[in-house]
Design a protein around this motif. Structure first.
Motif, PDB file in Angstrom:
ATOM      1  N   THR A 112      14.299  10.257  19.577  1.00 33.09           N
ATOM      2  CA  THR A 112      13.256   9.545  20.309  1.00 33.09           C
ATOM      3  C   THR A 112      12.168   9.245  19.550  1.00 33.09           C
ATOM      4  OG1 THR A 112      14.085  10.706  22.367  1.00 33.09           O
ATOM      5  CG2 THR A 112      11.692   9.733  22.442  1.00 33.09           C
ATOM      6  N   VAL A 113      11.606   8.042  19.577  1.00 31.56           N
ATOM      7  CA  VAL A 113      10.705   7.285  18.662  1.00 31.56           C
ATOM      8  C   VAL A 113       9.263   7.189  19.526  1.00 31.56           C
ATOM      9  CG1 VAL A 113       9.799   5.621  17.166  1.00 31.56           C
ATOM     10  CG2 VAL A 113      12.318   6.448  16.936  1.00 31.56           C
ATOM     11  N   ILE A 114       7.996   7.518  19.137  1.00 37.02           N
ATOM     12  CA  ILE A 114       7.041   7.323  19.615  1.00 37.02           C
ATOM     13  C   ILE A 114       5.884   6.443  18.669  1.00 37.02           C
ATOM     14  CG2 ILE A 114       6.931   9.162  21.542  1.00 37.02           C
ATOM     15  CD1 ILE A 114       5.399  10.918  19.716  1.00 37.02           C
ATOM     16  N   ASN A 115       5.215   5.921  19.127  1.00 35.38           N
ATOM     17  CA  ASN A 115       4.224   5.145  18.335  1.00 35.38           C
ATOM     18  C   ASN A 115       2.853   5.830  18.255  1.00 35.38           C
ATOM     19  OD1 ASN A 115       5.860   2.983  17.759  1.00 35.38           O
ATOM     20  ND2 ASN A 115       5.588   2.080  19.546  1.00 35.38           N
ATOM     21  N   GLY A 116       2.307   6.738  19.023  1.00 36.02           N
ATOM     22  CA  GLY A 116       1.268   7.442  19.281  1.00 36.02           C
ATOM     23  C   GLY A 116       1.576   8.969  19.670  1.00 36.02           C
ATOM     24  N   LEU A 117       0.570   9.845  19.665  1.00 35.62           N
ATOM     25  CA  LEU A 117       0.541  11.258  20.182  1.00 35.62           C
ATOM     26  C   LEU A 117       0.381  11.182  21.460  1.00 35.62           C
ATOM     27  CD1 LEU A 117      -1.395  12.884  17.222  1.00 35.62           C
ATOM     28  CD2 LEU A 117       1.244  12.644  17.454  1.00 35.62           C
ATOM     29  N   ASP A 118       1.584  10.800  22.278  1.00 31.15           N
ATOM     30  CA  ASP A 118       1.592  10.540  23.685  1.00 31.15           C
ATOM     31  C   ASP A 118       2.004  11.809  24.256  1.00 31.15           C
ATOM     32  OD1 ASP A 118       2.857   9.667  26.479  1.00 31.15           O
ATOM     33  OD2 ASP A 118       1.862   7.608  25.657  1.00 31.15           O
ATOM     34  N   GLU A 119       1.362  12.246  25.383  1.00 29.61           N
ATOM     35  CA  GLU A 119       1.575  13.659  25.993  1.00 29.61           C
ATOM     36  C   GLU A 119       2.888  13.474  27.263  1.00 29.61           C
ATOM     37  OE1 GLU A 119      -2.031  14.930  28.008  1.00 29.61           O
ATOM     38  OE2 GLU A 119      -3.107  15.282  26.229  1.00 29.61           O
ATOM     39  N   SER A 120       2.807  12.264  27.617  1.00 30.98           N
ATOM     40  CA  SER A 120       3.758  11.918  28.598  1.00 30.98           C
ATOM     41  C   SER A 120       5.086  11.834  28.080  1.00 30.98           C
ATOM     42  CB  SER A 120       3.398  10.829  29.612  1.00 30.98           C
ATOM     43  OG  SER A 120       3.193   9.373  28.832  1.00 30.98           O
ATOM     44  N   GLU A 121       5.334  11.305  26.905  1.00 31.87           N
ATOM     45  CA  GLU A 121       6.530  11.033  25.993  1.00 31.87           C
ATOM     46  C   GLU A 121       7.049  12.431  25.488  1.00 31.87           C
ATOM     47  OE1 GLU A 121       8.135   8.615  25.298  1.00 31.87           O
ATOM     48  OE2 GLU A 121       7.211   6.734  25.593  1.00 31.87           O
ATOM     49  N   LEU A 122       6.186  13.242  24.885  1.00 28.47           N
ATOM     50  CA  LEU A 122       6.439  14.705  24.866  1.00 28.47           C
ATOM     51  C   LEU A 122       7.193  15.593  26.025  1.00 28.47           C
ATOM     52  CD1 LEU A 122       6.399  17.181  22.809  1.00 28.47           C
ATOM     53  CD2 LEU A 122       4.093  17.506  23.463  1.00 28.47           C
ATOM     54  N   GLU A 123       6.569  15.141  26.995  1.00 30.11           N
ATOM     55  CA  GLU A 123       6.983  16.227  28.215  1.00 30.11           C
ATOM     56  C   GLU A 123       8.236  15.636  28.690  1.00 30.11           C
ATOM     57  OE1 GLU A 123       5.617  17.064  32.795  1.00 30.11           O
ATOM     58  OE2 GLU A 123       4.454  15.583  31.516  1.00 30.11           O
ATOM     59  N   ARG A 124       8.727  14.065  28.399  1.00 29.15           N
ATOM     60  CA  ARG A 124       9.992  13.599  28.890  1.00 29.15           C
ATOM     61  C   ARG A 124      10.918  14.145  27.882  1.00 29.15           C
ATOM     62  NH1 ARG A 124       7.330   9.057  30.905  1.00 29.15           N
ATOM     63  NH2 ARG A 124       6.922   8.118  28.618  1.00 29.15           N
ATOM     64  N   TRP A 125      10.716  14.048  26.505  1.00 32.23           N
ATOM     65  CA  TRP A 125      11.546  14.632  25.462  1.00 32.23           C
ATOM     66  C   TRP A 125      11.939  15.990  25.730  1.00 32.23           C
ATOM     67  CZ3 TRP A 125      10.748  17.989  21.181  1.00 32.23           C
ATOM     68  CH2 TRP A 125      11.673  18.095  20.316  1.00 32.23           C
ATOM     69  N   LEU A 126      10.849  16.797  26.044  1.00 29.21           N
ATOM     70  CA  LEU A 126      11.259  18.123  25.915  1.00 29.21           C
ATOM     71  C   LEU A 126      12.440  18.564  27.116  1.00 29.21           C
ATOM     72  CD1 LEU A 126       7.855  19.777  26.141  1.00 29.21           C
ATOM     73  CD2 LEU A 126       9.607  19.984  24.263  1.00 29.21           C
ATOM     74  N   LEU A 127      12.759  17.597  27.942  1.00 29.20           N
ATOM     75  CA  LEU A 127      13.823  17.856  29.037  1.00 29.20           C
ATOM     76  C   LEU A 127      15.212  17.399  28.522  1.00 29.20           C
ATOM     77  CD1 LEU A 127      11.969  16.483  32.080  1.00 29.20           C
ATOM     78  CD2 LEU A 127      12.144  18.791  31.583  1.00 29.20           C
ATOM     79  N   LEU A 128      15.111  16.658  27.284  1.00 28.72           N
ATOM     80  CA  LEU A 128      16.391  16.091  26.761  1.00 28.72           C
ATOM     81  C   LEU A 128      17.436  17.234  26.316  1.00 28.72           C
ATOM     82  CD1 LEU A 128      15.130  12.916  24.929  1.00 28.72           C
ATOM     83  CD2 LEU A 128      16.223  12.921  27.380  1.00 28.72           C
ATOM     84  N   PRO A 129      18.723  16.833  26.307  1.00 31.42           N
ATOM     85  CA  PRO A 129      19.446  18.065  25.546  1.00 31.42           C
ATOM     86  C   PRO A 129      19.596  17.832  24.175  1.00 31.42           C
ATOM     87  CG  PRO A 129      20.890  16.136  26.436  1.00 31.42           C
ATOM     88  CD  PRO A 129      19.498  15.701  26.941  1.00 31.42           C
ATOM     89  N   ASP A 130      20.186  18.652  23.548  1.00 31.02           N
ATOM     90  CA  ASP A 130      20.358  18.761  22.177  1.00 31.02           C
ATOM     91  C   ASP A 130      21.266  17.612  21.579  1.00 31.02           C
ATOM     92  OD1 ASP A 130      18.889  21.100  21.802  1.00 31.02           O
ATOM     93  OD2 ASP A 130      20.636  22.473  21.492  1.00 31.02           O
ATOM     94  N   ASN A 131      20.948  17.221  20.158  1.00 27.81           N
ATOM     95  CA  ASN A 131      21.950  16.443  19.446  1.00 27.81           C
ATOM     96  C   ASN A 131      23.283  17.120  19.179  1.00 27.81           C
ATOM     97  OD1 ASN A 131      20.355  14.252  19.682  1.00 27.81           O
ATOM     98  ND2 ASN A 131      19.611  14.399  17.662  1.00 27.81           N
ATOM     99  N   ASP A 132      24.317  16.286  19.104  1.00 24.09           N
ATOM    100  CA  ASP A 132      25.714  16.860  18.693  1.00 24.09           C
ATOM    101  C   ASP A 132      25.546  16.916  17.196  1.00 24.09           C
ATOM    102  OD1 ASP A 132      26.804  16.823  20.887  1.00 24.09           O
ATOM    103  OD2 ASP A 132      28.000  14.841  20.497  1.00 24.09           O
ATOM    104  N   ALA A 133      25.906  18.010  16.330  1.00 26.35           N
ATOM    105  CA  ALA A 133      25.561  18.419  15.036  1.00 26.35           C
ATOM    106  C   ALA A 133      26.349  17.323  14.098  1.00 26.35           C
ATOM    107  CB  ALA A 133      25.746  19.659  14.721  1.00 26.35           C
ATOM    108  N   ILE A 134      25.901  16.799  13.241  1.00 20.41           N
ATOM    109  CA  ILE A 134      26.809  16.023  12.053  1.00 20.41           C
ATOM    110  C   ILE A 134      27.011  16.623  10.842  1.00 20.41           C
ATOM    111  CG2 ILE A 134      26.766  13.968  10.852  1.00 20.41           C
ATOM    112  CD1 ILE A 134      24.715  12.746  12.816  1.00 20.41           C
ATOM    113  N   ASN A 135      28.175  16.818  10.636  1.00 20.62           N
ATOM    114  CA  ASN A 135      28.670  17.795   9.320  1.00 20.62           C
ATOM    115  C   ASN A 135      28.409  17.155   8.152  1.00 20.62           C
ATOM    116  OD1 ASN A 135      30.748  15.892   9.961  1.00 20.62           O
ATOM    117  ND2 ASN A 135      32.249  17.235   8.944  1.00 20.62           N
ATOM    118  N   TYR A 136      27.082  16.625   7.712  1.00 21.49           N
ATOM    119  CA  TYR A 136      26.791  16.146   6.261  1.00 21.49           C
ATOM    120  C   TYR A 136      27.296  17.010   5.314  1.00 21.49           C
ATOM    121  CZ  TYR A 136      24.439  12.243   8.541  1.00 21.49           C
ATOM    122  OH  TYR A 136      24.083  11.284   9.440  1.00 21.49           O
ATOM    123  N   PRO A 137      27.688  16.890   3.990  1.00 20.71           N
ATOM    124  CA  PRO A 137      28.077  17.847   3.153  1.00 20.71           C
ATOM    125  C   PRO A 137      26.891  18.538   2.522  1.00 20.71           C
ATOM    126  CG  PRO A 137      28.050  15.384   2.023  1.00 20.71           C
ATOM    127  CD  PRO A 137      27.674  15.359   3.659  1.00 20.71           C
TER     128      PRO A 137
END
Length: 352
Positions: free
Chosen positions: A286-311
């Motif tokens: 998730t990308v933000i352009n400023g230190l936005d409190e509402s964007e942070l609150e929404r992001w905290l509710l998102l699930p984890d990413n799937d891990a990528i097996n980089y070497p």
């Protein structure tokens, strides 16, 4: 074989990549001299893997409140000092010069007619098809001339069908424990502004690393920590997500560990803006352009990413480097990507 390895010291991402390389080079018994530039000598930490390394002032960008200040960058630059450092650097005893966007060793190598191989994230932006934002005339000139090389091997999250390598991620801390903490590392932001953002979510605990933190302490929902590579990796592994500027290495480590990402790119820095757009388009941040409190609150509710097996092991790259035959980097790159599983939810995007 005797190798000179020049590393850009601005930010910790270049050093992280060089640390992984240093261990692989040492296992091969190679003699390597390390040179860093771009930050004051006293600000480097956890540098044991580099032995008796050298530092130079070099050149780095100055930022204020999350935006590059070109005026202060020019005021702080000392081009005559860098020119003298380049002229006085004797590279005659080296068989090969490796470079990660470090100007003094790159230019010294070119002046002496030595082969310079660039292994950096910046190198991907010289390739076709790689998404980039703000890559105008000035930034193209910087990419071509800041640290020139004979061979450029870019490092990126995806190869785009070109001679681009995946990141090498050494997960030094193995931990089965987890926490509900969120790791925060935004070195280009004003620390007071970051804390104000985090304190808007008092129900969430944050672990904050920042260059301005001088001693560990806990204030409200924010645990302040000083720079420490081992502690940082432990907090990363145990966290439920990462908030950061859009540097390449930390984002790579978070993707490898399966952590969700909230990124605020350094404004005016095309590399970070391009990184953020790439991860957003791949569904990995998730990308933000400023230190936005509402964007942070929404992001905290998102699930984890799937891990990528980089070497984690760059031995194939090291063997290619010391072979002396550098004519087929595409073969090396295909070998490195062969075992990497791309995230299922964004596979259609990755294949474009």
């Amino acid at each position: 074989m005797k190798i000179l390895y020049g590393i850009q010291g601005t930010g910790n991402g270049h050093i992280t990549r060089a640390r992984v390389m240093a261990k692989a080079l040492a296992k091969k018994g190679l003699e390597v001299d390390y040179v860093f530039s771009g930050r004051p000598a006293g600000q480097y930490f956890d540098m044991e893997d580099f032995g008796n390394y050298q530092t130079f002032k070099g050149l780095s960008f100055v930022s204020e409140h999350g935006t590059i200040s070109y005026l202060k960058t020019i005021q702080k630059a000392r081009p005559l000092k860098m020119y003298k450092d380049i002229q006085n650097f004797d590279v005659s005893s080296y068989d090969l010069i490796l470079n990660d966007f470090e100007p003094i060793t790159a230019w010294a190598g070119r002046k002496a007619g030595k082969k310079v191989i660039n292994i950096s994230h910046q190198a991907v932006f010289t390739k076709d098809k790689v998404p980039s934002l703000g890559l105008g005339w000035l930034n193209r000139q910087i990419l071509r001339n800041f640290a020139p090389s004979d061979i450029a091997l870019g490092v990126h999250w995806y190869h785009y069908g070109q001679s681009i390598m995946p990141p090498f991620i050494e997960r030094e801390v193995s931990s089965s424990s987890s926490s509900e903490n969120v790791l925060v590392y935004m070195p280009f932001e004003d620390i007071n502004e970051v804390v104000e953002l985090l304190e808007s979510q008092l129900d969430q605990e944050f672990v904050l690393y920042h260059p301005d933190v001088k001693a560990q302490r806990k204030v409200n929902n924010v645990l302040f920590r000083r720079a420490c590579r081992t502690g940082f990796l432990k907090d990363l592994e145990e966290s439920k997500g990462v908030i950061a500027n859009a540097g390449f290495e930390l984002s790579s480590e978070a993707l490898c560990a399966g952590k969700k990402l909230l990124l605020k790119p350094l404004q005016g820095q095309f590399e970070q803006e391009s990184n953020a757009e790439t991860l957003r388009s791949l569904g990995l941040a998730t990308v933000i352009n400023g230190l936005d409190e509402s964007e942070l609150e929404r992001w905290l509710l998102l699930p984890d990413n799937d891990a990528i097996n980089y070497p984690s092991d760059p031995t194939p790259l090291v063997e290619w480097l010391i072979s002396g035959d550098h004519t087929q980097p595409d073969v090396l790159c295909k070998q490195l990507w062969a075992s990497i599983s791309l995230p299922q939810f964004s596979r259609s995007v990755w294949s474009k």
